[in-house]
Design a protein around this motif. Structure first.
Motif, PDB file in Angstrom:
ATOM      1  N   UNK A  85       1.334  37.599 -43.976  1.00 45.33           N
ATOM      2  CA  UNK A  85       1.708  38.326 -42.799  1.00 45.33           C
ATOM      3  C   UNK A  85       0.954  37.772 -41.562  1.00 45.33           C
ATOM      4  N   UNK A  86      -0.464  37.180 -41.908  1.00 46.51           N
ATOM      5  CA  UNK A  86      -1.324  37.336 -40.572  1.00 46.51           C
ATOM      6  C   UNK A  86      -0.845  36.312 -39.410  1.00 46.51           C
ATOM      7  N   UNK A  87      -0.181  35.092 -39.883  1.00 48.65           N
ATOM      8  CA  UNK A  87       0.164  34.043 -38.837  1.00 48.65           C
ATOM      9  C   UNK A  87       1.340  34.722 -37.908  1.00 48.65           C
ATOM     10  N   UNK A  88       2.278  35.199 -38.759  1.00 46.22           N
ATOM     11  CA  UNK A  88       3.427  35.963 -37.962  1.00 46.22           C
ATOM     12  C   UNK A  88       3.112  37.114 -37.083  1.00 46.22           C
ATOM     13  N   UNK A  89       2.154  37.787 -37.732  1.00 42.90           N
ATOM     14  CA  UNK A  89       1.692  38.866 -37.011  1.00 42.90           C
ATOM     15  C   UNK A  89       1.061  38.547 -35.534  1.00 42.90           C
ATOM     16  N   UNK A  90       0.340  37.275 -35.602  1.00 41.08           N
ATOM     17  CA  UNK A  90      -0.403  36.893 -34.615  1.00 41.08           C
ATOM     18  C   UNK A  90       0.514  36.410 -33.487  1.00 41.08           C
ATOM     19  N   UNK A  91       1.667  35.954 -33.939  1.00 38.97           N
ATOM     20  CA  UNK A  91       2.651  35.589 -32.901  1.00 38.97           C
ATOM     21  C   UNK A  91       3.393  36.754 -32.352  1.00 38.97           C
ATOM     22  N   UNK A  92       3.756  37.849 -33.299  1.00 40.06           N
ATOM     23  CA  UNK A  92       4.399  38.917 -33.000  1.00 40.06           C
ATOM     24  C   UNK A  92       3.575  39.600 -31.908  1.00 40.06           C
ATOM     25  N   UNK A  93       2.154  39.959 -31.844  1.00 36.98           N
ATOM     26  CA  UNK A  93       1.417  40.666 -31.106  1.00 36.98           C
ATOM     27  C   UNK A  93       1.308  39.866 -29.740  1.00 36.98           C
ATOM     28  N   UNK A  94       1.421  38.512 -29.684  1.00 35.21           N
ATOM     29  CA  UNK A  94       1.641  37.933 -28.273  1.00 35.21           C
ATOM     30  C   UNK A  94       2.739  38.246 -27.589  1.00 35.21           C
ATOM     31  N   UNK A  95       3.664  37.887 -28.439  1.00 32.05           N
ATOM     32  CA  UNK A  95       5.065  38.207 -27.633  1.00 32.05           C
ATOM     33  C   UNK A  95       5.507  39.980 -27.424  1.00 32.05           C
ATOM     34  N   UNK A  96       4.950  40.620 -28.378  1.00 27.81           N
ATOM     35  CA  UNK A  96       5.521  41.930 -28.075  1.00 27.81           C
ATOM     36  C   UNK A  96       4.560  42.963 -27.492  1.00 27.81           C
ATOM     37  N   UNK A  97       3.328  42.706 -27.902  1.00 27.33           N
ATOM     38  CA  UNK A  97       2.114  43.447 -27.052  1.00 27.33           C
ATOM     39  C   UNK A  97       1.455  42.843 -25.943  1.00 27.33           C
ATOM     40  N   UNK A  98       1.354  41.432 -25.908  1.00 22.96           N
ATOM     41  CA  UNK A  98       0.788  40.796 -24.982  1.00 22.96           C
ATOM     42  C   UNK A  98       1.502  40.282 -23.706  1.00 22.96           C
ATOM     43  N   UNK A  99       3.013  40.638 -24.334  1.00 30.70           N
ATOM     44  CA  UNK A  99       3.957  40.113 -23.163  1.00 30.70           C
ATOM     45  C   UNK A  99       4.031  38.671 -22.859  1.00 30.70           C
ATOM     46  N   UNK A 100       3.841  37.790 -23.790  1.00 28.45           N
ATOM     47  CA  UNK A 100       3.931  36.513 -23.535  1.00 28.45           C
ATOM     48  C   UNK A 100       5.337  36.011 -23.684  1.00 28.45           C
ATOM     49  N   UNK A 101       5.895  35.324 -22.631  1.00 29.20           N
ATOM     50  CA  UNK A 101       7.276  34.644 -23.075  1.00 29.20           C
ATOM     51  C   UNK A 101       7.065  33.568 -24.107  1.00 29.20           C
ATOM     52  N   UNK A 102       8.071  33.243 -24.716  1.00 27.76           N
ATOM     53  CA  UNK A 102       8.239  32.191 -25.840  1.00 27.76           C
ATOM     54  C   UNK A 102       7.868  30.695 -25.158  1.00 27.76           C
ATOM     55  N   UNK A 103       8.057  30.679 -24.013  1.00 25.82           N
ATOM     56  CA  UNK A 103       7.782  29.239 -22.946  1.00 25.82           C
ATOM     57  C   UNK A 103       6.264  29.251 -22.913  1.00 25.82           C
ATOM     58  N   UNK A 104       5.591  30.597 -22.660  1.00 23.03           N
ATOM     59  CA  UNK A 104       4.238  30.636 -22.468  1.00 23.03           C
ATOM     60  C   UNK A 104       3.118  30.463 -23.560  1.00 23.03           C
ATOM     61  N   UNK A 105       3.618  30.970 -24.766  1.00 20.79           N
ATOM     62  CA  UNK A 105       3.211  30.864 -26.035  1.00 20.79           C
ATOM     63  C   UNK A 105       3.152  29.606 -26.622  1.00 20.79           C
ATOM     64  N   UNK A 106       4.174  29.020 -26.119  1.00 20.40           N
ATOM     65  CA  UNK A 106       4.496  27.504 -26.887  1.00 20.40           C
ATOM     66  C   UNK A 106       3.516  26.661 -26.025  1.00 20.40           C
ATOM     67  N   UNK A 107       3.175  26.891 -24.912  1.00 22.48           N
ATOM     68  CA  UNK A 107       2.147  26.088 -24.070  1.00 22.48           C
ATOM     69  C   UNK A 107       0.883  26.524 -24.753  1.00 22.48           C
ATOM     70  N   UNK A 108       0.476  27.735 -24.888  1.00 20.59           N
ATOM     71  CA  UNK A 108      -0.769  27.952 -25.595  1.00 20.59           C
ATOM     72  C   UNK A 108      -1.091  27.287 -26.806  1.00 20.59           C
TER      73      UNK A 108
END
Ligand code: ZN
Length: 352
Positions: free
Chosen positions: A304-327
């Motif tokens: 769960x952890x890795x998926x959850x980290x991705x989910x929190x960035x996208x859904x709670x911290x409002x990262x666009x996929x493009x922005x998260x990909x950059x990080x």
């Protein structure tokens, strides 16, 4: 933009490419790449985007300053024939390294609430690997009897588990534990759900007893013995194993949630059946095809952890996929796959 030669090598190896392959794919001279990787002459700035594109990373990733580590622990399926090519091994190692770096970036700004930890135990202090396993069971306040979802437990204790297609059956898992982060367990996604549990328990044994220690000949045996006691405590399982045969192993499997094969070996190691009897059961299982595919598979434990980290960035911290990909230095397409992986069933249908 200054390229870190180590990151260039790592990103190339993660794609399973040689310098020559990369030269061909980018149209650059191999000598240019060779000098860039040796730190002799930086890669011309104009060529960076093209190289990054072929390597499926962001140009920024090539400038990361992280250390690149070797294996913590790698567990091989066929221990007697470790005929895994250097190139495959380096490719898997590079991918695990990239994953570890990405996890560190993802965990930045995410508070992980964990009351449990993965203890480090010096085997000299406890004498046997089985005793180390009993201490871990106590530290994790596990109930008597079978271990519930092991992936959930190890992730609650600060570990991260990731399933990956290693493109080979010869390697079961790779685990690394680097200062400042929790241990990372990368398991071969081709393992059956029950084998996956045993392999994870084995790898936990390495992290608890061996990580950061000089290599020792007895390490594999110790990790197996740790896994057996963690999943099948002698004091509780012995009464179940009397008169074990293949049929009984099949009946015990859903309760203990371990491979039938592990139950039989456990009975042998506890002196409940003879080695000769264990061998004959093994031969029977082999003939029935149970060594590659056991009947009544368990439900897979999903990390769960890795998926959850991705989910929190996208859904709670409002990262666009493009922005998260950059990080995390990944292409948008690869990241989109990680966020919603193509289903196994779908893949199987495509393969026909
Ligand atoms: Zn091992």
């Amino acid at each position: 933009m200054t390229i870190n030669p180590r990151m260039l090598i790592l990103a190339r190896e993660a794609q399973g490419l040689t310098q020559q392959d990369l030269a061909k794919a980018t149209g650059l001279a191999q000598s240019t790449l060779s000098k860039a990787e040796n730190g002799l002459r930086p890669l011309p700035e104009a060529d960076v985007p093209q190289v990054a594109k072929v390597l499926k990373v962001t140009p920024d990733l090539l400038t990361w300053q992280e250390e690149v580590y070797g294996f913590g622990s790698a567990s091989f399926f066929h221990r007697k024939q470790q005929s895994l090519s250097q190139r495959t091994l380096r490719k898997i190692q590079a991918r695990v390294n990239l994953l570890r770096m990405r996890l560190v970036r993802l965990s930045d700004g995410i508070a992980v609430d964990t009351s449990l930890t993965i203890p480090r135990i010096d085997i000299e202090d406890v004498e046997t690997a089985a005793e180390a396993a009993r201490r871990v069971r106590a530290a994790w306040r596990l109930p008597m009897g079978p271990v519930p979802n092991l992936v959930n437990i190890v992730e609650a204790a600060g570990g991260t588990v990731v399933l990956r297609d290693f493109e080979t059956h010869r390697i079961n898992a790779i685990s690394v534990w680097h200062p400042g982060s929790g241990p990372l367990f990368v398991l071969n996604s081709e393992l059956s759900p029950e084998r996956q549990r045993f392999v994870l328990a084995h790898e936990i044994g390495h992290m608890v007893m061996h990580e950061g220690e000089p290599p020792r000949d007895t390490a594999e045996k110790e990790a197996d013995s740790f896994a057996e006691e963690l999943l099948m405590p002698a004091a509780e399982i012995s009464k179940d194993l009397g008169g074990i045969d293949v049929r009984k192993a099949a009946a015990l499997k859903p309760y203990w949630r371990v491979p039938m094969q592990s139950l039989i070996i456990r009975a042998e190691h506890l002196g409940i059946i003879s080695t000769a009897r264990s061998r004959s059961l093994h031969a029977y299982m082999n003939k029935a095809g149970y060594l590659t595919s056991e009947p009544a598979p368990l439900q897979r434990e999903e990390p769960q952890v890795y998926k959850e980290m991705l989910r929190i960035h996208v859904e709670e911290h409002d990262y666009l996929v493009r922005e998260l990909a950059q990080v995390i230095g990944m292409t948008e397409d690869d990241l989109a796959d990680e966020i919603s992986p193509p289903s196994r069933r779908g893949l199987r249908l495509v393969r026909g």
